[in-house]
Design an enzyme around this catalytic site. Structure first.
Site, short mmCIF file in Angstrom:
data_model
loop_
_atom_site.label_atom_id
_atom_site.label_comp_id
_atom_site.label_asym_id
_atom_site.label_seq_id
_atom_site.Cartn_x
_atom_site.Cartn_y
_atom_site.Cartn_z
N CYS A 137 0.81 -1.23 0.00
CA CYS A 137 0.00 0.00 0.00
C CYS A 137 0.85 1.28 0.00
O CYS A 137 0.31 2.37 -0.20
CB CYS A 137 -0.96 0.00 1.19
SG CYS A 137 -2.09 -1.40 1.17
N HIS A 277 -3.53 7.22 2.52
CA HIS A 277 -3.91 5.93 1.97
C HIS A 277 -5.29 5.55 2.49
O HIS A 277 -5.57 5.61 3.69
CB HIS A 277 -2.87 4.88 2.38
CG HIS A 277 -3.31 3.47 2.14
ND1 HIS A 277 -3.87 3.05 0.96
CD2 HIS A 277 -3.29 2.38 2.96
CE1 HIS A 277 -4.17 1.77 1.05
NE2 HIS A 277 -3.83 1.34 2.25
N ASN A 307 -10.05 -0.37 0.03
CA ASN A 307 -8.60 -0.28 0.03
C ASN A 307 -8.07 -0.79 -1.30
O ASN A 307 -8.13 -1.99 -1.58
CB ASN A 307 -8.04 -1.12 1.19
CG ASN A 307 -6.54 -1.04 1.32
OD1 ASN A 307 -5.84 -0.63 0.40
ND2 ASN A 307 -6.02 -1.45 2.47
#
Length: 350
Positions: A137, A277, A307
């Protein structure tokens, strides 16, 4: 030896304080943004049908996610990347012949070999070196700061940076602890030389591999190839220690942001736009509380996409840019964090 390493990896050291090392890299500008998400929308209600125990209201309350995009059987990380790149190039008014560097941040490549970047390079007919960066990520933050080095040193005139992941391919869609969290997507930016007032005023890339077992995919690599036993155990799927990842993320993100702000002699109130994020709305809100700012100062789209790993930050950037929320001279705070454990935080002057 291997047994000792494996055993130690299960006990994260996780230093109580993060590194205070930062860097600066000016003379770089973002001249185009683009993004792409699959057309297939899976709502929390739809997820309930395929994942027993997934309560739609509980998912939204605990994560802020209402729906996510899932790639179709004929779509891959390369396909998403190409679509996002084409949009960025169209927005910037540039052509394939203009791009001289391609960096793709992903941890769900089409193949272990060749790199997804090489596949994208071929599809876009670029005359450019191409390589992947794997930092989960944090992938986009690692990729964009790497590409910026080439631009700032004059070794690239126009760099294409993509963050893309097909998380649905590595997530067990019947696991209610992880299936609701992830979606698929891609985002892209184009980097070019800028003025010495533009670029990364302060940034930090860091890692703490002692926490690797908190978020991992045990089988599928050289150490543990996928075999019948691994498949039966589900070790080819992503695993996450959600509770500890949450605590680590909130602390690390808040502290890293404070470090880069201090390095740049700025405060959180000097920031034009905060782009974190999009892992979980509760993480974002907890970070906002630690920083002493209102959550509405952080641009979010986690409710729409979930996500999307390396795609998360460039997806937000493109959406905010398309809405006219970013102007020349604005300072954008970006922070990615995830498996590795890795994180990357930057203050980028647009």
């Amino acid at each position: 030896m291997d047994e000792a390493i494996s055993s130690a990896a299960k006990i994260p050291r996780l230093s109580s304080t993060i590194t205070r090392r930062t860097c600066s890299l000016m003379g770089v500008q973002i001249v185009g943004t683009g993004s792409y998400v699959p057309s297939n929308v899976v709502t929390n209600l739809q997820l309930q049908d395929q994942c027993p125990g997934c309560d739609p209201d509980w998912i939204e309350q605990r994560t802020g996610i209402r729906e996510r995009r899932i790639a179709g059987p004929d779509e891959s990380t390369c396909d998403l990347s190409v679509a996002a790149a084409q949009k960025a190039m169209a927005q910037a008014g540039v052509y394939a012949k203009d791009v001289d560097l391609l960096v793709v941040g992903t941890f769900t490549p089409d193949y272990h070999c060749p790199s997804t970047a090489c596949l994208v390079q071929d599809r876009l007919t670029l005359d450019a070196p191409a390589f992947d960066i794997s930092a989960a990520c944090s992938g986009f933050m690692y990729a964009v700061t790497t590409a910026a080095q080439y631009v700032a040193t004059g070794n690239s005139k126009l760099a294409l940076v993509i963050g893309a992941d097909c998380n649905s391919r590595i997530v067990n869609q019947t696991d209610r602890t992880i299936a609701p969290l992830f979606g698929d997507g891609a985002g892209a930016v184009l980097l070019a030389p800028g003025t010495m007032e533009q670029g990364f005023k302060s940034y930090q890339l860091a890692a703490d591999g002692s926490g690797c077992a908190m978020l991992d995919r045990p089988a599928g690599g050289a150490k543990r190839p996928v075999d019948v036993a691994a498949l039966e155990a589900g070790e080819h799927f992503l695993r996450m220690d959600g509770r500890n990842v949450f605590k680590w993320a909130v602390r690390t993100v808040a502290e890293s942001i404070e470090v880069v702000l201090e390095s740049a002699q700025m405060t959180i109130h000097d920031i034009s736009l905060l782009v974190l994020h999009q892992a979980n709305q509760r993480i974002i809100d907890a970070v906002a509380t630690k920083l002493g700012i209102s959550p509405d100062r952080i641009f979010n789209n986690v409710h729409k996409y979930g996500n999307t790993s390396a795609a998360s930050i460039p997806l937000v950037l493109d959406e905010a840019n398309s809405l006219g929320m970013i102007e020349r001279g604005d300072t954008i705070l970006m922070c990615g964090f995830g498996a590795g454990l890795t994180w990357g935080t930057s203050l980028f002057v647009w």
